[in-house]
Design a protein around this motif. Structure first.
Motif, PDB file in Angstrom:
ATOM      1  N   CYS A 200       0.854  -1.189   0.000  1.00 31.22           N
ATOM      2  CA  CYS A 200       0.000   0.000   0.000  1.00 31.22           C
ATOM      3  C   CYS A 200       0.891   1.241   0.000  1.00 31.22           C
ATOM      4  O   CYS A 200       1.564   1.530   0.990  1.00 31.22           O
ATOM      5  N   ALA A 206      -4.240   6.162   2.045  1.00 29.10           N
ATOM      6  CA  ALA A 206      -3.909   4.851   2.615  1.00 29.10           C
ATOM      7  C   ALA A 206      -4.848   4.411   3.749  1.00 29.10           C
ATOM      8  O   ALA A 206      -5.238   3.238   3.791  1.00 29.10           O
ATOM      9  N   LEU A 210      -6.479   0.693   3.902  1.00 21.02           N
ATOM     10  CA  LEU A 210      -6.001  -0.268   4.904  1.00 21.02           C
ATOM     11  C   LEU A 210      -7.131  -0.709   5.832  1.00 21.02           C
ATOM     12  O   LEU A 210      -7.131  -1.836   6.332  1.00 21.02           O
ATOM     13  N   ILE A 215      -6.923  -2.796   9.145  1.00 24.80           N
ATOM     14  CA  ILE A 215      -5.769  -2.095   9.737  1.00 24.80           C
ATOM     15  C   ILE A 215      -6.133  -0.623   9.952  1.00 24.80           C
ATOM     16  O   ILE A 215      -6.556   0.058   9.012  1.00 24.80           O
ATOM     17  N   PHE A 217      -4.698   2.831  10.324  1.00 32.90           N
ATOM     18  CA  PHE A 217      -3.449   3.562  10.074  1.00 32.90           C
ATOM     19  C   PHE A 217      -3.730   5.026  10.388  1.00 32.90           C
ATOM     20  O   PHE A 217      -4.512   5.681   9.700  1.00 32.90           O
ATOM     21  N   ALA A 325       2.276  -4.973   7.418  1.00 36.43           N
ATOM     22  CA  ALA A 325       1.081  -4.623   8.189  1.00 36.43           C
ATOM     23  C   ALA A 325       0.923  -5.644   9.305  1.00 36.43           C
ATOM     24  O   ALA A 325       1.001  -6.848   9.049  1.00 36.43           O
ATOM     25  N   LEU A 331       1.007  -8.227   3.467  1.00 42.22           N
ATOM     26  CA  LEU A 331       0.587  -6.835   3.235  1.00 42.22           C
ATOM     27  C   LEU A 331       1.656  -5.896   3.797  1.00 42.22           C
ATOM     28  O   LEU A 331       2.119  -6.082   4.930  1.00 42.22           O
ATOM     29  N   ILE A 333       3.227  -1.694   4.091  1.00 42.65           N
ATOM     30  CA  ILE A 333       2.802  -0.285   4.113  1.00 42.65           C
ATOM     31  C   ILE A 333       4.014   0.626   3.928  1.00 42.65           C
ATOM     32  O   ILE A 333       5.022   0.487   4.643  1.00 42.65           O
TER      33      ILE A 333
END
Ligand SMILES: Cc1cc2nc3c(=O)[nH]c(=O)nc-3n(C[C@H](O)[C@H](O)[C@H](O)COP(=O)(O)OP(=O)(O)OC[C@H]3O[C@@H](n4cnc5c(N)ncnc54)[C@H](O)[C@@H]3O)c2cc1C
Length: 395
Positions: A200, A206, A210, A215, A217, A325, A331, A333
């Motif tokens: 990502c 983002a 996410l 997630i 963020f 992540a 995943l 970031i």
């Protein structure tokens, strides 16, 4: 059977394109970059693209230093052009921050950064058009300057494509698919794509993406507005790049005998990255003019040309997250660059590609881990100047 990729990169800004280049060059298999707009249509397009090394912590400085190699040897390391202009750079502080400046310059020199503390008189000698009576000192970097953010990103994209990466524009990712604690791919407006790894790199967008993977963020889209002036006769032949903490602005030369000035808004405001203006809001020209004229008085009469807005993806400590992540295998970031990511983009691409491929990152990135906020270990320099939100100075 549906479409599959080895790695999907979400976002074709400086970060996504650099990540794709490094992944494709390393032989990561089918690398597919998806962007809801075009290549370089996000915040990179709006960037000041200052390339400097003055940071208050070694973690960011190391990334910037690694990236520096690319800007100085672009043709060999990437191919094409990034538009880097080596103008020299001055980080200017008032008397009250001279001690911090000295500490930071000493720290940077231990990392191999070519920088020195210079006096107001030195600044005046190098830049005779500058007012220096309010300056305590400055950190000077002879090899710094600025690049062209669009050329840089397009050049990364072209190089990535030469190594086999594929780009799909006007292709919004609607969700990151996760099952059994593992990323499975993405859903797009044109259908699902299965992938073993997803990166990502969606800038200020983002958090929404996410969230689809469970997630949270935590970044804030802080509005940043910049103004272009025609250079007055005094600086017509150019000037250095400045981050001017004493007068509250940052500025650099721009094409067409112009100067690009970032000066904040007086008060910090949040912005919507989908609704940014390609012009200035009332009062911005006057604010930017006052701030740059406080350093170079000739801008008092400089012709205004235009300006635009952007947003910084501000993390809690004003530093990026470069990590896997948590809880979702596969995943990754690269986000929260907080208004200072462009110059690091070559190094970010390198370390993120290494992370995806399970290799040791060439530059240490442990400090940029996702969990540092919950662990109470934000990145803090020993001698921070503080983020001047009203002036949009991220350092
Ligand atoms: C006004 C301004 C001045 C700046 N000045 C400097 C500077 O002088 N020096 C410096 O180092 N940094 C600077 N920065 C910061 C720097 O520009 C950014 O950190 C950097 O460009 C971020 O790149 P990125 O690729 O992460 O994000 P972006 O360039 O925003 O790219 C993200 C991409 O993701 C895409 N995307 C988002 N959501 C989706 C989705 N759902 N599906 C598909 N695609 C999606 C977007 O379309 C976009 O193209 C500045 C930033 C601003 C706004």
């Amino acid at each position: 059977m549906g479409e599959t990729a080895d790695v999907v990169v979400i976002g074709a800004g400086a970060m996504g394109c650099s990540i794709a280049f490094h992944l494709a060059r390393a032989g990561a298999g089918r690398v597919l970059v998806l962007d809801k707009g075009g290549i370089c249509s996000g915040m990179t397009y709006r960037s000041g693209a200052l390339v400097r090394l003055h940071y208050t912590n070694p973690h960011e400085a190391r990334l910037a230093l690694k990236a520096y190699e690319y800007f100085h040897h672009w043709e060999d390391l990437v191919g094409g052009a990034c538009g880097f202009q080596q103008t020299g750079f001055l980080f200017v502080v008032g008397q009250e921050q001279v001690a911090a400046l000295r500490h930071n310059v000493a720290m940077l020199r231990t990392l191999g950064v070519d920088t020195e503390v210079v006096s107001p008189e030195d600044v005046r000698e190098a830049q005779p058009f500058a007012r220096v009576d309010d300056i305590g000192a400055a950190a000077y970097e002879p090899h710094s300057g600025y690049a062209d953010p669009v050329k840089t990103t397009l050049s990364f994209a072209a190089a990535a494509q030469r190594y086999g990466a594929e780009f799909r524009t006007s292709c919004p990712v609607t969700a990151i698919r996760v099952a059994g604690g593992r990323v499975r791919g993405v859903d797009t407006a044109a259908g699902p794509i299965d992938a073993g790894a997803v990166v990502c790199a969606a800038g200020p967008w983002a958090p929404a993406l996410l969230r689809t993977a469970g997630i949270e963020f935590s970044i804030r889209p802080v509005l940043a507005e910049v103004v272009y002036f025609r250079r007055p006769p005094e600086t017509a032949l150019g000037h250095m790049v400045y981050i001017d903490r004493a007068a509250g602005s940052y500025f650099r030369p721009a094409d067409g005998r112009m100067t690009f000035v970032g000066a904040g808004h007086g008060e910090p405001r949040l912005g919507d990255p989908d609704h940014l203006l390609d012009r200035n809001t009332p009062g911005q020209e006057e604010l930017a003019r006052a701030r740059i004229a406080a350093r170079i008085p000739a801008y008092q009469a400089a012709a205004y040309t235009y300006g635009h807005q952007g947003v910084y993806d501000m993390s809690e400590d004003g530093k990026a997250v470069l990590d896997r992540a948590p809880g979702v295998e596969g995943l990754f970031i690269a986000g929260g660059f907080s208004g200072t990511g462009f110059k690091k983009s070559p190094a970010v691409g390198l370390v993120m590609s290494e992370l995806v491929l399970g290799r040791e990152p060439s530059v240490p990135i442990h400090a940029f881990r996702f969990t540092r906020f919950a662990e109470g270990e934000p990145i803090r320099g020993e001698h921070e100047y503080g983020f001047v939100e009203s002036a949009q100075l991220s350092i």
